[in-house]
Write a protein that holds these residues in place. Structure first.
Motif, PDB file in Angstrom:
ATOM      1  N   GLY A 242       2.604   0.482   8.647  1.00 16.66           N
ATOM      2  CA  GLY A 242       1.854   1.658   8.229  1.00 16.66           C
ATOM      3  C   GLY A 242       1.110   1.446   6.921  1.00 16.66           C
ATOM      4  N   CYS A 243       0.536   2.533   6.411  1.00 13.09           N
ATOM      5  CA  CYS A 243      -0.162   2.506   5.129  1.00 13.09           C
ATOM      6  C   CYS A 243      -0.218   3.929   4.576  1.00 13.09           C
ATOM      7  CB  CYS A 243      -1.578   1.952   5.271  1.00 13.09           C
ATOM      8  SG  CYS A 243      -2.436   1.798   3.682  1.00 13.09           S
ATOM      9  N   ASP A 244       0.094   4.072   3.281  1.00  9.33           N
ATOM     10  CA  ASP A 244       0.126   5.387   2.637  1.00  9.33           C
ATOM     11  C   ASP A 244      -0.984   5.579   1.608  1.00  9.33           C
ATOM     12  OD1 ASP A 244       2.459   6.404   3.858  1.00  9.33           O
ATOM     13  OD2 ASP A 244       3.740   5.291   2.486  1.00  9.33           O
ATOM     14  N   ILE A 245      -1.824   4.595   1.395  1.00 11.95           N
ATOM     15  CA  ILE A 245      -2.710   4.599   0.224  1.00 11.95           C
ATOM     16  C   ILE A 245      -3.616   5.830   0.184  1.00 11.95           C
ATOM     17  CG2 ILE A 245      -4.615   3.378  -0.918  1.00 11.95           C
ATOM     18  CD1 ILE A 245      -3.235   0.755   0.043  1.00 11.95           C
ATOM     19  N   CYS A 246      -4.252   6.178   1.316  1.00 10.77           N
ATOM     20  CA  CYS A 246      -5.190   7.315   1.290  1.00 10.77           C
ATOM     21  C   CYS A 246      -4.471   8.634   1.057  1.00 10.77           C
ATOM     22  CB  CYS A 246      -6.043   7.365   2.557  1.00 10.77           C
ATOM     23  SG  CYS A 246      -5.136   7.796   4.052  1.00 10.77           S
ATOM     24  N   GLN A 247      -3.160   8.671   1.290  1.00 13.74           N
ATOM     25  CA  GLN A 247      -2.388   9.869   0.970  1.00 13.74           C
ATOM     26  C   GLN A 247      -1.922   9.850  -0.479  1.00 13.74           C
ATOM     27  OE1 GLN A 247      -0.149  11.805   4.271  1.00 13.74           O
ATOM     28  NE2 GLN A 247       0.348   9.708   4.830  1.00 13.74           N
ATOM     29  N   MET A 248      -1.531   8.683  -0.963  1.00 11.11           N
ATOM     30  CA  MET A 248      -1.003   8.576  -2.325  1.00 11.11           C
ATOM     31  C   MET A 248      -2.057   8.930  -3.379  1.00 11.11           C
ATOM     32  SD  MET A 248       1.171   5.097  -1.739  1.00 11.11           S
ATOM     33  CE  MET A 248       1.532   4.774  -3.456  1.00 11.11           C
TER      34      MET A 248
END
Length: 383
Positions: A242-248
């Motif tokens: 997964g990836c959380d960057i655009c939420q973080m």
């Protein structure tokens, strides 16, 4: 069909709170005409991931997948963003990371259980014959489009639903029904001029208007089973699913961390696992340890491949023996080839013994993609 009284809607809202649903909204089951051209364009230019429902018409027109749809009930469950007990950091022991949406029990199972309980309640309360079709993101409809229409939040520039209370850290599900409810008001877009998610995305996957090139998204790349293209490997860092960057980076998510659902709580050693042991984990152990998580749905191969990439990104020299074992013993070309690339990233150029090992392994390698990885690693170390 005659309109259902608001009192039933109010009772459903109250019941949803009792069974632990954090947000609920009601939308019409009219076609999502405004999305049709966008979806067709996305498909035409190859921006779909391939994980979506393949029939665009069925994603747009509820009447194609349900007999006499009148309303769609949309629900949201908020999930945690912080671990209460972070694994102890030990020098030399490198860990990977599962993105937050994969923490705890697979959200598909949690949402389905909540929706089944809500449906059972509505069947008891309704004074007419009721039919339902529940779904979570593997269904035909587009969760965020339904949720936006139902007033749960707005679709941000990162394509995610952003709620006032929980930011975008929510799981979504919906229920099509033949009951007619008064529709809730959609929430106006609140992104304004903010472009933090667009500039924060390391692979330029976001197109700026809520759409994305899904194939460029790191979340998609971590879920593929083949060789990960070179351009994404270093950008992956140590996130193995997964990836959380655009939420973080989203201002609406600042300080958001909710712990409403015990089954969503992460097991720290599983969501931030030691990387080297993952390379030799058995199928049985993988299923026992990770099988309950959404991040296990593609099996262990993508996780192991990603763990190898993460070790390379850490430049972890202690991993070299385990990587060489993968090259010598693993039956899967993707693992052998990725391990060869990782060795090329980690090993010292003056290490003739490793270069000789790679040359010998390359001569035995029969898979063309893996051969290319070996060649590039050998060239790098001999440069």
């Amino acid at each position: 069909m005659s309109g259902t009284s608001l009192s039933l809607k109010e009772r459903i809202i109250a019941e949803s709170q009792r069974i632990g649903i954090n947000k609920i909204g009601f939308a019409s089951a009219e076609p999502f005409i405004e999305l049709e051209e966008k979806l067709e364009k996305q498909q035409e230019v190859g921006h779909h991931s391939g994980f979506e429902h393949p029939n665009i018409k069925e994603r747009i027109y509820p009447e194609l997948i349900f007999d006499q749809p009148c309303s769609i009930i949309s629900i949201a469950l908020a999930y945690p963003t912080k671990m209460t007990n972070v694994p102890e950091r030990v020098k030399g022991q490198r860990r990977g990371q599962f993105a937050r949406a994969s923490w705890g029990t697979d959200y598909h199972d949690i949402l389905r259980e909540k929706m089944d309980r809500l449906i059972a309640y509505i069947k008891e309360e309704a004074q007419e014959e009721v039919t339902f079709k529940p779904m979570v993101d593997t269904g035909e409809l587009i969760d965020v489009a339904v949720a936006q229409r139902a007033g749960l939040g707005f679709i941000g520039k990162n394509g995610l639903l952003i709620t006032e209370e929980f930011g975008s850290y929510v799981y979504l599900g919906e229920i099509i029904t033949n009951l007619a409810f008064a529709a809730d008001e959609p929430v106006p877009n609140g992104c304004g001029d903010c472009t933090r998610c667009i500039t924060g995305c390391p692979t330029d996957a976001l197109l700026g208007d809520g759409r994305m090139n899904a194939k460029r998204c790191l979340s998609f790349q971590t879920q593929t089973k083949g060789m990960m293209p070179l351009e994404y490997r270093k950008k992956m860092g140590h996130i193995i699913y997964g990836c959380d960057i655009c939420q973080m980076v989203c201002p609406y998510n600042k300080g958001k961390d909710f712990h409403f659902h015990e089954e969503m709580e992460p097991i720290p050693e599983d969501v931030a696992p030691l990387l080297q042991p993952l390379l030799s984990i058995s199928n049985k152990e993988f299923k026992q340890r990770f099988g309950v998580m959404a991040g296990s749905w593609r099996g262990k191969k993508p996780i192991q491949r990603n763990a190898i990439i993460a070790l390379a990104n850490y430049r972890d020299k202690t991993a070299l023996p385990e990587l060489l074992r993968c090259i010598a013993e693993d039956p899967r070309p993707v693992i052998r080839g990725t391990a060869a690339w990782a060795v090329g990233q980690i090993a010292s150029q003056e290490d003739d013994e490793i270069v000789s090992f790679l040359i010998e392994a390359f001569q035995k390698e029969s898979d063309e993609e893996a051969q290319l990885e070996f060649q590039q690693a050998i060239t790098k170390l001999k440069a």
